[in-house]
Design a protein around this motif. Sequence first.
Motif, PDB file in Angstrom:
ATOM      1  N   ILE A 185      33.731  38.139  32.886  1.00  0.00           N
ATOM      2  CA  ILE A 185      33.239  39.359  32.221  1.00  0.00           C
ATOM      3  C   ILE A 185      34.229  39.796  31.136  1.00  0.00           C
ATOM      4  O   ILE A 185      33.830  40.204  30.045  1.00  0.00           O
ATOM      5  CB  ILE A 185      33.003  40.471  33.271  1.00  0.00           C
ATOM      6  CG1 ILE A 185      31.851  40.077  34.206  1.00  0.00           C
ATOM      7  CG2 ILE A 185      32.702  41.806  32.591  1.00  0.00           C
ATOM      8  CD1 ILE A 185      31.635  41.013  35.400  1.00  0.00           C
ATOM      9  N   ASP A 218      46.082  38.971  30.735  1.00  0.00           N
ATOM     10  CA  ASP A 218      45.607  38.355  31.977  1.00  0.00           C
ATOM     11  C   ASP A 218      46.789  37.630  32.626  1.00  0.00           C
ATOM     12  O   ASP A 218      47.766  37.293  31.963  1.00  0.00           O
ATOM     13  CB  ASP A 218      44.482  37.343  31.650  1.00  0.00           C
ATOM     14  CG  ASP A 218      43.593  37.032  32.838  1.00  0.00           C
ATOM     15  OD1 ASP A 218      42.421  37.448  32.806  1.00  0.00           O
ATOM     16  OD2 ASP A 218      44.066  36.388  33.790  1.00  0.00           O
ATOM     17  N   TYR A 244      37.251  46.121  49.042  1.00  0.00           N
ATOM     18  CA  TYR A 244      36.968  46.055  47.596  1.00  0.00           C
ATOM     19  C   TYR A 244      36.098  47.247  47.184  1.00  0.00           C
ATOM     20  O   TYR A 244      36.356  47.900  46.166  1.00  0.00           O
ATOM     21  CB  TYR A 244      36.256  44.731  47.327  1.00  0.00           C
ATOM     22  CG  TYR A 244      35.726  44.502  45.944  1.00  0.00           C
ATOM     23  CD1 TYR A 244      36.562  44.073  44.908  1.00  0.00           C
ATOM     24  CD2 TYR A 244      34.364  44.660  45.658  1.00  0.00           C
ATOM     25  CE1 TYR A 244      36.053  43.819  43.635  1.00  0.00           C
ATOM     26  CE2 TYR A 244      33.848  44.403  44.395  1.00  0.00           C
ATOM     27  CZ  TYR A 244      34.695  43.988  43.390  1.00  0.00           C
ATOM     28  OH  TYR A 244      34.190  43.732  42.139  1.00  0.00           O
ATOM     29  N   THR A 293      27.190  39.192  39.066  1.00  0.00           N
ATOM     30  CA  THR A 293      27.230  38.615  37.721  1.00  0.00           C
ATOM     31  C   THR A 293      27.823  37.211  37.801  1.00  0.00           C
ATOM     32  O   THR A 293      28.835  37.016  38.493  1.00  0.00           O
ATOM     33  CB  THR A 293      28.118  39.510  36.808  1.00  0.00           C
ATOM     34  OG1 THR A 293      27.633  40.851  36.887  1.00  0.00           O
ATOM     35  CG2 THR A 293      28.085  39.051  35.367  1.00  0.00           C
ATOM     36  N   THR A 296      30.030  34.622  37.316  1.00  0.00           N
ATOM     37  CA  THR A 296      31.385  34.391  36.806  1.00  0.00           C
ATOM     38  C   THR A 296      32.118  33.532  37.834  1.00  0.00           C
ATOM     39  O   THR A 296      31.641  33.359  38.957  1.00  0.00           O
ATOM     40  CB  THR A 296      32.163  35.722  36.662  1.00  0.00           C
ATOM     41  OG1 THR A 296      32.410  36.226  37.984  1.00  0.00           O
ATOM     42  CG2 THR A 296      31.431  36.742  35.839  1.00  0.00           C
TER      43      THR A 296
HETATM   44  N1  LIG Z   1      31.193  38.965  38.952  1.00  0.00           N
HETATM   45  C1  LIG Z   1      30.638  39.949  39.609  1.00  0.00           C
HETATM   46  O1  LIG Z   1      29.596  39.777  40.273  1.00  0.00           O
HETATM   47  C2  LIG Z   1      31.237  41.330  39.548  1.00  0.00           C
HETATM   48  C3  LIG Z   1      30.470  42.379  40.068  1.00  0.00           C
HETATM   49  C4  LIG Z   1      30.994  43.666  40.027  1.00  0.00           C
HETATM   50  C5  LIG Z   1      32.237  43.895  39.464  1.00  0.00           C
HETATM   51  N2  LIG Z   1      32.975  42.839  38.975  1.00  0.00           N
HETATM   52  C6  LIG Z   1      34.282  43.161  38.405  1.00  0.00           C
HETATM   53  O2  LIG Z   1      34.339  42.666  37.088  1.00  0.00           O
HETATM   54  C7  LIG Z   1      35.699  42.363  36.758  1.00  0.00           C
HETATM   55  C8  LIG Z   1      35.777  40.958  36.190  1.00  0.00           C
HETATM   56  O3  LIG Z   1      35.375  40.049  37.210  1.00  0.00           O
HETATM   57  P1  LIG Z   1      34.821  38.585  36.920  1.00  0.00           P
HETATM   58  O4  LIG Z   1      33.633  38.410  37.774  1.00  0.00           O
HETATM   59  O5  LIG Z   1      34.750  38.345  35.457  1.00  0.00           O
HETATM   60  O6  LIG Z   1      35.971  37.726  37.601  1.00  0.00           O
HETATM   61  P2  LIG Z   1      36.883  36.552  37.045  1.00  0.00           P
HETATM   62  O7  LIG Z   1      37.587  36.020  38.239  1.00  0.00           O
HETATM   63  O8  LIG Z   1      36.091  35.625  36.185  1.00  0.00           O
HETATM   64  O9  LIG Z   1      37.900  37.331  36.106  1.00  0.00           O
HETATM   65  C9  LIG Z   1      38.887  38.161  36.616  1.00  0.00           C
HETATM   66  C10 LIG Z   1      40.100  38.019  35.740  1.00  0.00           C
HETATM   67  O10 LIG Z   1      41.100  38.919  36.225  1.00  0.00           O
HETATM   68  C11 LIG Z   1      42.325  38.239  36.177  1.00  0.00           C
HETATM   69  N3  LIG Z   1      43.246  38.812  37.158  1.00  0.00           N
HETATM   70  C12 LIG Z   1      43.166  38.744  38.516  1.00  0.00           C
HETATM   71  N4  LIG Z   1      44.226  39.342  39.065  1.00  0.00           N
HETATM   72  C13 LIG Z   1      44.971  39.831  38.051  1.00  0.00           C
HETATM   73  C14 LIG Z   1      46.193  40.536  37.982  1.00  0.00           C
HETATM   74  N5  LIG Z   1      46.879  40.840  39.084  1.00  0.00           N
HETATM   75  N6  LIG Z   1      46.673  40.894  36.769  1.00  0.00           N
HETATM   76  C15 LIG Z   1      46.002  40.555  35.638  1.00  0.00           C
HETATM   77  N7  LIG Z   1      44.861  39.847  35.632  1.00  0.00           N
HETATM   78  C16 LIG Z   1      44.347  39.490  36.830  1.00  0.00           C
HETATM   79  C17 LIG Z   1      42.004  36.780  36.506  1.00  0.00           C
HETATM   80  O11 LIG Z   1      43.033  35.901  36.058  1.00  0.00           O
HETATM   81  C18 LIG Z   1      40.689  36.592  35.783  1.00  0.00           C
HETATM   82  O12 LIG Z   1      40.869  36.096  34.460  1.00  0.00           O
HETATM   83  C19 LIG Z   1      36.501  42.559  38.055  1.00  0.00           C
HETATM   84  O13 LIG Z   1      37.134  43.818  38.034  1.00  0.00           O
HETATM   85  C20 LIG Z   1      35.443  42.491  39.122  1.00  0.00           C
HETATM   86  O14 LIG Z   1      35.835  43.218  40.283  1.00  0.00           O
HETATM   87  C21 LIG Z   1      32.491  41.573  38.994  1.00  0.00           C
END
Ligand SMILES: NC(=O)c1ccc[n+]([C@@H]2O[C@H](COP(=O)([O-])OP(=O)(O)OC[C@H]3O[C@@H](n4cnc5c(N)ncnc54)[C@H](O)[C@@H]3O)[C@@H](O)[C@H]2O)c1
Length: 249
Positions: A14, A33, A150, A183, A185
Amino acid sequence: MSRVALVTGGAGGIGSAIVEALVRSGMRVAIADLDSAACVRMAESLGDARTTLGVELDVTSPVSVTAAVRAAEHGLGSIDVLVNCAGWDELRPFLETDEAFRARILEINLAGPLRVTHAVLGGMVERRFGRVIQIASDAGRVGSSLESVYAAAKGGLIAFAKSVAREVARSGVTSNSVCPGPTQTPLIEGMAAADERGRKIVDGLARAIPMGRMGLPADVAPAVAFLASDAAGFITGQTLSVSGGLTMA
Ligand SMILES: NC(=O)c1ccc[n+]([C@@H]2O[C@H](COP(=O)([O-])OP(=O)(O)OC[C@H]3O[C@@H](n4cnc5c(N)ncnc54)[C@H](O)[C@@H]3O)[C@@H](O)[C@H]2O)c1
């Protein structure tokens, strides 16, 4: 001069779509990141040293947060827009969690975003302009099985965004949350691939979405870009779900 944005988790599914949307809207963007090599690659592919910058960041480390904010401001200028998108989760029944797991989830998804917000908010208030957007989750609004810690962290983040919105409402700074639903990812794909239980949960969530499909990062990014824009200056303390109708509130 164009606005400067900092996107945490900017190399993720995302996060990278948000970075691209902000770059398209004309902002200069710091991509922050854990995966610093990916940030640098993205920055080089999306712009030059004056417009995009890759920055190493671990939101769980105060030293890393200070260094990343300093590097972003040194490279691109004062931060006008903060998008806290870094996050992590693993499906686990609450009764099977332990102290270390709970601390890790809360640190990455709640304490981390508070820490990064604290590092940039003062400057925004001083300059009388800012947009802070927390990437929370529908789990934080309505709960989610196997995601209780979470969901607690994301619910806390939503409450934090509203409270900060009140505190800085007269400073030209807005504070809002965007809640993606399920989503596609690496995060959710990892949950589904972990075991049979994960696959069932993710499939069940996808089936429950009224629009009949999972979200894509490109579904979430335009909502964030709008809240980050100058045009959204009278919108604060709001929580916007981007989830194909999964939650309606
Ligand atoms: N994918 C879903 O279904 C979904 C749904 C609701 C919310 N979210 C939220 O959306 C956001 C992005 O999630 P995503 O699905 O793209 O996941 P993703 O795993 O593709 O991306 C998450 C990113 O955060 C980085 N990260 C993790 N820990 C970190 C830290 N300590 N410091 C800095 N960077 C860090 C990772 O390296 C990664 O690039 C998150 O906050 C997640 O909770 C995702």
